[in-house]
Design an enzyme around this catalytic site. Structure first.
Site, short mmCIF file in Angstrom:
data_model
loop_
_atom_site.label_atom_id
_atom_site.label_comp_id
_atom_site.label_asym_id
_atom_site.label_seq_id
_atom_site.Cartn_x
_atom_site.Cartn_y
_atom_site.Cartn_z
N TYR A 181 1.01 -1.12 0.02
CA TYR A 181 0.12 0.10 0.09
C TYR A 181 1.05 1.40 -0.05
CZ TYR A 181 -3.09 3.64 1.62
OH TYR A 181 -3.90 4.68 1.64
N GLU A 225 -3.36 7.67 -4.17
CA GLU A 225 -3.27 6.28 -3.32
C GLU A 225 -3.25 5.13 -4.40
OE1 GLU A 225 -6.01 4.59 0.24
OE2 GLU A 225 -6.97 4.23 -1.62
#
Ligand code: GDP
Ligand code: MN
Length: 389
Positions: free
Chosen positions: A108, A196
Protein backbone atom coordinates in the site's frame (compact mmCIF):
# COMPACT_ATOMS: atom_id res chain seq x y z
CA UNK A 1 -13.29 15.91 -7.24
CA UNK A 2 -12.93 12.19 -7.58
CA UNK A 3 -11.75 10.58 -10.79
CA UNK A 4 -11.75 7.02 -12.13
CA UNK A 5 -8.93 4.51 -11.72
CA UNK A 6 -8.04 4.56 -15.43
CA UNK A 7 -7.82 8.36 -15.36
CA UNK A 8 -5.66 8.37 -12.23
CA UNK A 9 -3.38 5.78 -13.84
CA UNK A 10 -2.98 7.92 -16.95
CA UNK A 11 -1.99 10.88 -14.78
CA UNK A 12 0.47 9.09 -12.51
CA UNK A 13 2.01 7.31 -15.51
CA UNK A 14 2.92 10.75 -16.92
CA UNK A 15 5.01 11.27 -13.79
CA UNK A 16 6.87 7.98 -14.00
CA UNK A 17 4.64 5.59 -12.06
CA UNK A 18 4.66 2.17 -13.74
CA UNK A 19 1.15 0.86 -14.46
CA UNK A 20 -0.11 -2.25 -16.27
CA UNK A 21 -0.92 -1.86 -19.97
CA UNK A 22 -4.58 -1.48 -20.78
CA UNK A 23 -7.44 0.77 -21.82
CA UNK A 24 -11.17 1.14 -21.49
CA UNK A 25 -13.57 -0.87 -23.64
CA UNK A 26 -17.03 0.31 -24.64
CA UNK A 27 -18.29 -2.97 -26.08
CA UNK A 28 -17.69 -6.71 -25.62
CA UNK A 29 -16.06 -6.80 -29.06
CA UNK A 30 -13.67 -4.08 -28.02
CA UNK A 31 -12.90 -5.94 -24.79
CA UNK A 32 -12.03 -9.03 -26.86
CA UNK A 33 -9.78 -6.99 -29.17
CA UNK A 34 -7.95 -5.32 -26.28
CA UNK A 35 -7.44 -8.69 -24.59
CA UNK A 36 -6.00 -10.02 -27.86
CA UNK A 37 -3.57 -7.09 -28.04
CA UNK A 38 -2.52 -7.67 -24.43
CA UNK A 39 -1.73 -11.34 -24.97
CA UNK A 40 -5.02 -12.91 -23.92
CA UNK A 41 -4.84 -12.93 -20.11
CA UNK A 42 -6.47 -9.80 -18.70
CA UNK A 43 -8.22 -8.24 -15.71
CA UNK A 44 -11.65 -6.72 -16.34
CA UNK A 45 -12.28 -3.81 -13.97
CA UNK A 46 -15.44 -1.84 -13.27
CA UNK A 47 -14.76 1.91 -13.12
CA UNK A 48 -16.82 3.55 -10.40
CA UNK A 49 -15.89 6.21 -7.86
CA UNK A 50 -15.79 3.76 -4.98
CA UNK A 51 -13.35 1.25 -3.59
CA UNK A 52 -13.93 -2.36 -2.67
CA UNK A 53 -14.80 -3.27 -6.25
CA UNK A 54 -12.88 -6.53 -6.07
CA UNK A 55 -14.96 -7.90 -3.19
CA UNK A 56 -18.17 -6.67 -4.84
CA UNK A 57 -17.51 -8.60 -8.04
CA UNK A 58 -16.36 -5.65 -10.12
CA UNK A 59 -12.80 -6.88 -10.74
CA UNK A 60 -12.42 -10.24 -12.50
CA UNK A 61 -9.69 -12.17 -14.25
CA UNK A 62 -10.25 -13.45 -17.79
CA UNK A 63 -7.82 -15.93 -19.35
CA UNK A 64 -8.69 -15.55 -23.01
CA UNK A 65 -10.09 -12.87 -25.33
CA UNK A 66 -13.45 -14.67 -25.48
CA UNK A 67 -13.60 -14.87 -21.72
CA UNK A 68 -12.73 -11.15 -21.57
CA UNK A 69 -15.74 -10.39 -23.78
CA UNK A 70 -17.93 -12.57 -21.58
CA UNK A 71 -16.75 -11.04 -18.29
CA UNK A 72 -17.05 -7.56 -19.82
CA UNK A 73 -20.74 -8.24 -20.48
CA UNK A 74 -21.25 -9.32 -16.86
CA UNK A 75 -19.61 -6.23 -15.44
CA UNK A 76 -20.74 -3.50 -17.85
CA UNK A 77 -24.09 -2.15 -16.69
CA UNK A 78 -24.11 -4.07 -13.41
CA UNK A 79 -25.28 -2.37 -10.23
CA UNK A 80 -22.04 -2.70 -8.27
CA UNK A 81 -22.45 -2.70 -4.50
CA UNK A 82 -19.36 -2.17 -2.34
CA UNK A 83 -18.89 -1.00 1.24
CA UNK A 84 -18.41 2.50 -0.17
CA UNK A 85 -21.41 2.75 -2.51
CA UNK A 86 -24.33 2.34 -0.11
CA UNK A 87 -26.91 -0.43 -0.46
CA UNK A 88 -28.15 0.58 -3.92
CA UNK A 89 -24.70 0.42 -5.46
CA UNK A 90 -23.45 2.28 -8.48
CA UNK A 91 -24.18 1.42 -12.10
CA UNK A 92 -21.04 0.50 -14.05
CA UNK A 93 -20.72 2.61 -17.19
CA UNK A 94 -17.01 2.30 -17.88
CA UNK A 95 -14.87 -0.85 -17.92
CA UNK A 96 -11.08 -1.07 -17.99
CA UNK A 97 -9.27 -4.02 -19.56
CA UNK A 98 -5.71 -4.54 -18.33
CA UNK A 99 -2.95 -7.10 -18.70
CA UNK A 100 -2.76 -9.57 -15.81
CA UNK A 101 0.18 -9.21 -13.47
CA UNK A 102 2.01 -12.11 -11.84
CA UNK A 103 1.74 -10.83 -8.27
CA UNK A 104 4.39 -11.68 -5.69
CA UNK A 105 3.46 -9.07 -3.06
CA UNK A 106 0.66 -6.54 -2.56
CA UNK A 107 1.65 -3.32 -0.78
CA UNK A 108 0.00 0.00 0.00
CA UNK A 109 1.27 3.49 -0.85
CA UNK A 110 -0.43 6.89 -0.62
CA UNK A 111 0.30 10.60 -0.49
CA UNK A 112 -2.07 12.89 1.36
CA UNK A 113 -2.03 16.13 3.31
CA UNK A 114 -1.49 15.73 7.02
CA UNK A 115 -3.59 18.46 8.59
CA UNK A 116 -1.60 18.40 11.84
CA UNK A 117 1.72 19.28 10.22
CA UNK A 118 0.17 21.00 7.19
CA UNK A 119 2.50 18.97 4.98
CA UNK A 120 2.22 16.11 2.54
CA UNK A 121 2.87 12.70 4.04
CA UNK A 122 3.63 9.48 2.24
CA UNK A 123 2.08 6.44 3.88
CA UNK A 124 3.19 2.91 3.12
CA UNK A 125 2.23 -0.50 4.37
CA UNK A 126 3.18 -4.06 3.59
CA UNK A 127 -0.50 -4.95 4.10
CA UNK A 128 -1.65 -4.00 0.60
CA UNK A 129 -4.92 -4.94 -1.05
CA UNK A 130 -6.76 -4.56 2.27
CA UNK A 131 -8.81 -1.61 3.45
CA UNK A 132 -6.29 0.81 4.91
CA UNK A 133 -8.86 1.94 7.50
CA UNK A 134 -8.95 -1.62 8.78
CA UNK A 135 -5.15 -1.83 8.89
CA UNK A 136 -5.04 1.52 10.73
CA UNK A 137 -7.59 0.33 13.28
CA UNK A 138 -6.18 -3.14 13.96
CA UNK A 139 -2.44 -2.82 13.38
CA UNK A 140 -1.52 0.88 13.25
CA UNK A 141 2.18 -0.07 13.61
CA UNK A 142 1.96 -1.69 10.16
CA UNK A 143 1.59 1.74 8.56
CA UNK A 144 4.78 3.69 8.01
CA UNK A 145 4.66 7.45 7.40
CA UNK A 146 7.17 10.02 6.27
CA UNK A 147 6.49 13.75 6.31
CA UNK A 148 7.65 15.63 3.23
CA UNK A 149 8.99 19.16 3.28
CA UNK A 150 7.19 20.79 0.33
CA UNK A 151 10.20 23.05 -0.34
CA UNK A 152 12.73 20.28 -0.82
CA UNK A 153 10.23 17.71 -2.12
CA UNK A 154 10.43 13.94 -1.91
CA UNK A 155 14.05 13.20 -1.01
CA UNK A 156 15.88 9.92 -1.78
CA UNK A 157 16.43 9.20 1.92
CA UNK A 158 12.64 9.16 2.43
CA UNK A 159 12.33 6.61 -0.38
CA UNK A 160 15.03 4.47 1.28
CA UNK A 161 13.23 4.68 4.60
CA UNK A 162 9.95 3.53 3.04
CA UNK A 163 11.62 0.79 0.99
CA UNK A 164 13.21 -0.50 4.18
CA UNK A 165 9.85 -0.47 5.97
CA UNK A 166 8.23 -2.38 3.08
CA UNK A 167 11.04 -4.90 2.75
CA UNK A 168 11.91 -3.71 -0.75
CA UNK A 169 15.62 -4.45 -1.10
CA UNK A 170 18.24 -4.95 -3.81
CA UNK A 171 17.02 -4.50 -7.36
CA UNK A 172 13.52 -3.54 -6.20
CA UNK A 173 14.71 -0.28 -4.64
CA UNK A 174 15.24 1.58 -7.89
CA UNK A 175 11.80 0.98 -9.46
CA UNK A 176 10.12 1.47 -6.07
CA UNK A 177 11.87 4.82 -5.58
CA UNK A 178 10.90 5.93 -9.08
CA UNK A 179 7.28 5.00 -8.37
CA UNK A 180 7.21 6.84 -5.04
CA UNK A 181 8.71 10.03 -6.39
CA UNK A 182 6.43 9.86 -9.44
CA UNK A 183 3.40 9.54 -7.20
CA UNK A 184 4.52 12.52 -5.13
CA UNK A 185 5.15 14.62 -8.26
CA UNK A 186 1.69 13.78 -9.65
CA UNK A 187 0.10 14.63 -6.29
CA UNK A 188 1.76 18.06 -6.23
CA UNK A 189 1.34 18.86 -9.94
CA UNK A 190 -2.40 18.14 -9.91
CA UNK A 191 -3.19 19.71 -6.51
CA UNK A 192 -4.49 16.38 -5.28
CA UNK A 193 -5.81 15.85 -1.79
CA UNK A 194 -5.13 12.12 -2.07
CA UNK A 195 -3.11 9.89 -4.39
CA UNK A 196 -3.39 6.25 -3.37
CA UNK A 197 -2.08 3.00 -4.79
CA UNK A 198 -3.69 -0.07 -3.28
CA UNK A 199 -2.30 -2.48 -4.14
CA UNK A 200 1.15 -1.51 -5.23
CA UNK A 201 2.51 -4.82 -6.49
CA UNK A 202 5.85 -6.48 -6.78
CA UNK A 203 5.69 -9.00 -9.61
CA UNK A 204 7.36 -12.41 -9.67
CA UNK A 205 9.70 -11.02 -12.34
CA UNK A 206 10.85 -8.13 -10.17
CA UNK A 207 8.77 -5.18 -11.35
CA UNK A 208 7.02 -2.65 -9.11
CA UNK A 209 3.69 -1.35 -10.45
CA UNK A 210 0.50 0.45 -9.47
CA UNK A 211 -2.21 -2.19 -9.86
CA UNK A 212 -4.89 0.22 -8.68
CA UNK A 213 -4.84 4.02 -8.46
CA UNK A 214 -7.07 6.57 -6.83
CA UNK A 215 -6.75 10.33 -6.98
CA UNK A 216 -8.91 13.01 -5.41
CA UNK A 217 -8.35 16.56 -6.66
CA UNK A 218 -8.78 19.55 -4.35
CA UNK A 219 -11.91 21.32 -5.67
CA UNK A 220 -10.49 24.68 -4.62
CA UNK A 221 -7.59 24.19 -7.03
CA UNK A 222 -9.63 23.04 -10.04
CA UNK A 223 -9.68 26.52 -11.52
CA UNK A 224 -6.02 26.13 -12.36
CA UNK A 225 -6.42 22.69 -13.93
CA UNK A 226 -8.58 23.17 -16.99
CA UNK A 227 -7.08 19.89 -18.26
CA UNK A 228 -8.82 18.03 -15.44
CA UNK A 229 -12.28 19.44 -16.07
CA UNK A 230 -13.04 16.80 -18.72
CA UNK A 231 -12.35 14.05 -16.16
CA UNK A 232 -15.36 14.97 -14.04
CA UNK A 233 -17.95 12.18 -14.16
CA UNK A 234 -21.23 13.70 -12.98
CA UNK A 235 -22.97 10.32 -13.10
CA UNK A 236 -20.88 9.34 -10.09
CA UNK A 237 -21.70 12.46 -8.09
CA UNK A 238 -24.69 13.38 -5.98
CA UNK A 239 -27.27 15.07 -8.29
CA UNK A 240 -28.04 17.89 -5.85
CA UNK A 241 -24.34 18.66 -5.41
CA UNK A 242 -23.95 18.74 -9.19
CA UNK A 243 -26.92 21.14 -9.49
CA UNK A 244 -25.37 23.37 -6.82
CA UNK A 245 -22.00 23.44 -8.61
CA UNK A 246 -23.75 24.38 -11.87
CA UNK A 247 -25.34 27.37 -10.12
CA UNK A 248 -21.94 28.46 -8.87
CA UNK A 249 -22.67 27.29 -5.32
CA UNK A 250 -19.66 25.33 -4.19
CA UNK A 251 -20.45 24.97 -0.51
CA UNK A 252 -23.29 22.48 -0.62
CA UNK A 253 -22.99 19.24 1.30
CA UNK A 254 -25.54 16.46 1.14
CA UNK A 255 -26.25 14.60 4.39
CA UNK A 256 -28.74 11.93 5.47
CA UNK A 257 -31.38 13.66 7.63
CA UNK A 258 -34.56 15.61 6.78
CA UNK A 259 -33.82 19.26 7.65
CA UNK A 260 -32.30 21.40 4.90
CA UNK A 261 -30.07 24.25 6.05
CA UNK A 262 -29.31 27.58 4.44
CA UNK A 263 -26.54 29.34 6.33
CA UNK A 264 -23.74 31.81 5.78
CA UNK A 265 -20.28 30.87 6.91
CA UNK A 266 -18.69 27.52 7.73
CA UNK A 267 -18.71 28.11 11.49
CA UNK A 268 -22.40 28.96 11.49
CA UNK A 269 -23.02 25.85 9.38
CA UNK A 270 -21.33 23.66 11.98
CA UNK A 271 -23.20 25.36 14.85
CA UNK A 272 -26.47 24.86 12.97
CA UNK A 273 -25.76 21.13 12.46
CA UNK A 274 -24.95 20.78 16.16
CA UNK A 275 -28.10 22.63 17.24
CA UNK A 276 -30.31 20.47 15.03
CA UNK A 277 -28.79 17.31 16.46
CA UNK A 278 -29.10 18.71 19.99
CA UNK A 279 -32.80 19.31 19.32
CA UNK A 280 -33.16 15.67 18.28
CA UNK A 281 -33.14 16.15 14.50
CA UNK A 282 -30.83 15.31 11.61
CA UNK A 283 -29.67 17.74 8.90
CA UNK A 284 -30.40 16.71 5.28
CA UNK A 285 -27.73 19.01 3.91
CA UNK A 286 -26.22 22.41 4.38
CA UNK A 287 -25.66 25.14 1.89
CA UNK A 288 -23.33 27.98 2.74
CA UNK A 289 -24.49 31.02 0.76
CA UNK A 290 -21.41 32.96 1.97
CA UNK A 291 -21.79 36.69 1.22
CA UNK A 292 -23.87 36.41 -1.95
CA UNK A 293 -26.07 39.52 -1.96
CA UNK A 294 -28.17 38.32 -4.85
CA UNK A 295 -31.85 37.42 -4.52
CA UNK A 296 -31.65 34.92 -7.41
CA UNK A 297 -28.79 33.11 -5.75
CA UNK A 298 -30.81 32.75 -2.54
CA UNK A 299 -33.73 31.39 -4.59
CA UNK A 300 -31.43 28.93 -6.39
CA UNK A 301 -29.98 27.87 -3.06
CA UNK A 302 -33.41 27.21 -1.52
CA UNK A 303 -34.52 25.29 -4.60
CA UNK A 304 -31.44 23.06 -4.45
CA UNK A 305 -32.04 22.42 -0.76
CA UNK A 306 -35.71 21.64 -1.43
CA UNK A 307 -34.94 19.37 -4.41
CA UNK A 308 -33.88 16.62 -2.01
CA UNK A 309 -37.04 14.54 -1.43
CA UNK A 310 -35.86 13.84 2.15
CA UNK A 311 -36.14 17.51 3.08
CA UNK A 312 -39.23 18.05 5.26
CA UNK A 313 -38.31 21.47 6.69
CA UNK A 314 -35.78 24.19 5.90
CA UNK A 315 -33.86 26.11 8.53
CA UNK A 316 -32.50 29.45 7.36
CA UNK A 317 -29.84 30.61 9.79
CA UNK A 318 -28.22 33.86 8.69
CA UNK A 319 -26.00 36.21 10.57
CA UNK A 320 -25.77 39.13 8.18
CA UNK A 321 -22.37 40.75 8.11
CA UNK A 322 -21.39 41.34 4.52
CA UNK A 323 -24.53 39.43 3.57
CA UNK A 324 -27.65 41.58 3.89
CA UNK A 325 -30.63 40.09 5.71
CA UNK A 326 -33.12 42.02 3.53
CA UNK A 327 -31.69 40.33 0.42
CA UNK A 328 -31.95 36.92 2.08
CA UNK A 329 -35.53 37.74 3.10
CA UNK A 330 -36.45 38.67 -0.47
CA UNK A 331 -34.93 35.36 -1.60
CA UNK A 332 -37.00 33.42 0.94
CA UNK A 333 -40.18 35.17 -0.20
CA UNK A 334 -39.42 34.70 -3.90
CA UNK A 335 -38.54 31.03 -3.40
CA UNK A 336 -41.83 30.43 -1.57
CA UNK A 337 -43.67 31.80 -4.61
CA UNK A 338 -41.64 29.71 -7.06
CA UNK A 339 -41.45 26.36 -5.31
CA UNK A 340 -44.20 23.92 -6.25
CA UNK A 341 -44.45 22.15 -2.90
CA UNK A 342 -44.70 24.03 0.33
CA UNK A 343 -41.89 23.03 2.66
CA UNK A 344 -42.06 24.77 6.04
CA UNK A 345 -39.31 27.35 6.44
CA UNK A 346 -37.94 28.37 9.83
CA UNK A 347 -35.92 31.59 9.73
CA UNK A 348 -33.49 32.88 12.30
CA UNK A 349 -32.17 36.17 10.96
CA UNK A 350 -29.73 38.56 12.60
CA UNK A 351 -27.30 41.27 11.59
CA UNK A 352 -27.14 43.78 8.76
CA UNK A 353 -30.55 45.15 7.68
CA UNK A 354 -32.40 42.69 9.90
CA UNK A 355 -35.28 45.17 10.56
CA UNK A 356 -35.90 45.55 6.83
CA UNK A 357 -35.71 41.76 6.35
CA UNK A 358 -38.18 41.15 9.18
CA UNK A 359 -40.58 43.73 7.74
CA UNK A 360 -40.47 42.15 4.25
CA UNK A 361 -41.28 38.71 5.61
CA UNK A 362 -44.05 40.04 7.89
CA UNK A 363 -45.67 42.00 5.07
CA UNK A 364 -45.42 39.08 2.62
CA UNK A 365 -47.97 37.22 4.75
CA UNK A 366 -46.13 33.97 4.02
CA UNK A 367 -46.06 31.31 6.75
CA UNK A 368 -42.36 31.66 7.56
CA UNK A 369 -41.78 30.38 11.08
CA UNK A 370 -39.76 32.96 13.03
CA UNK A 371 -37.12 32.23 15.62
CA UNK A 372 -35.12 34.61 17.79
CA UNK A 373 -32.09 32.48 18.45
CA UNK A 374 -30.43 29.32 17.16
CA UNK A 375 -31.59 26.82 19.79
CA UNK A 376 -35.18 27.93 19.33
CA UNK A 377 -34.81 27.81 15.53
CA UNK A 378 -33.45 24.27 15.61
CA UNK A 379 -36.27 23.13 17.90
CA UNK A 380 -38.89 24.65 15.60
CA UNK A 381 -37.26 23.11 12.51
CA UNK A 382 -37.23 19.66 14.13
CA UNK A 383 -40.91 20.06 15.10
CA UNK A 384 -41.86 21.25 11.61
CA UNK A 385 -40.01 18.33 9.99
CA UNK A 386 -41.73 15.85 12.34
CA UNK A 387 -45.15 17.34 11.60
CA UNK A 388 -44.52 17.19 7.84
CA UNK A 389 -43.06 13.66 7.82
P1 GDP B 1 -10.61 -2.40 -5.48
O1 GDP B 1 -11.15 -3.67 -4.87
O2 GDP B 1 -11.72 -1.47 -5.87
O3 GDP B 1 -9.61 -1.73 -4.62
O4 GDP B 1 -9.89 -2.84 -6.86
P2 GDP B 1 -8.36 -3.26 -7.18
O5 GDP B 1 -7.99 -2.65 -8.45
O6 GDP B 1 -7.48 -2.93 -6.02
O7 GDP B 1 -8.43 -4.82 -7.35
C1 GDP B 1 -8.79 -5.70 -6.31
C2 GDP B 1 -7.89 -6.92 -6.27
O8 GDP B 1 -7.94 -7.62 -7.51
C3 GDP B 1 -6.43 -6.62 -6.06
O9 GDP B 1 -6.08 -6.41 -4.72
C4 GDP B 1 -5.77 -7.88 -6.62
O10 GDP B 1 -5.71 -8.86 -5.61
C5 GDP B 1 -6.74 -8.32 -7.71
N1 GDP B 1 -6.14 -8.03 -9.03
C6 GDP B 1 -6.24 -6.88 -9.73
N2 GDP B 1 -5.48 -6.95 -10.87
C7 GDP B 1 -4.88 -8.16 -10.86
C8 GDP B 1 -3.96 -8.84 -11.73
O11 GDP B 1 -3.49 -8.31 -12.74
N3 GDP B 1 -3.56 -10.10 -11.38
C9 GDP B 1 -4.03 -10.72 -10.26
N4 GDP B 1 -3.63 -11.95 -9.99
N5 GDP B 1 -4.88 -10.11 -9.41
C10 GDP B 1 -5.31 -8.86 -9.70
MN1 MN C 1 -7.70 -1.20 -4.68
Amino acid sequence: MKIHEFQAKQIVAQYGVAVPKGRVAATAGEARAIAQELGGKVVVKAQIHAGGRGKGGGVKLANSPDEAAQVFSQIMGMQLVTHQTGPHGQKVKTVLIEEQMPIARELYLAVLIDSASGRPVMMASAAGGMEIEEVAAKTPEAIHRVTIDPVTGFQPHLARELCFALGLTGDLMKPATQLMSGLYDAFIAKDASLAEINPLVVTTDGRVLALDAKMNIDDNALFRHKELEALRDKDEEDPSEVAAAEKGISNFIKLDGNIGCLVNGAGLAMATMDSIKFAGGEPANFLDIATANDVNKVVDALKIIASDPNVKAILVNIFGGMARVDVIAQGIIEAQHQMPTAIPVVARLAGTNVEEGERLIRESGLPVIRAEELGDAAKKAVEAARAAA
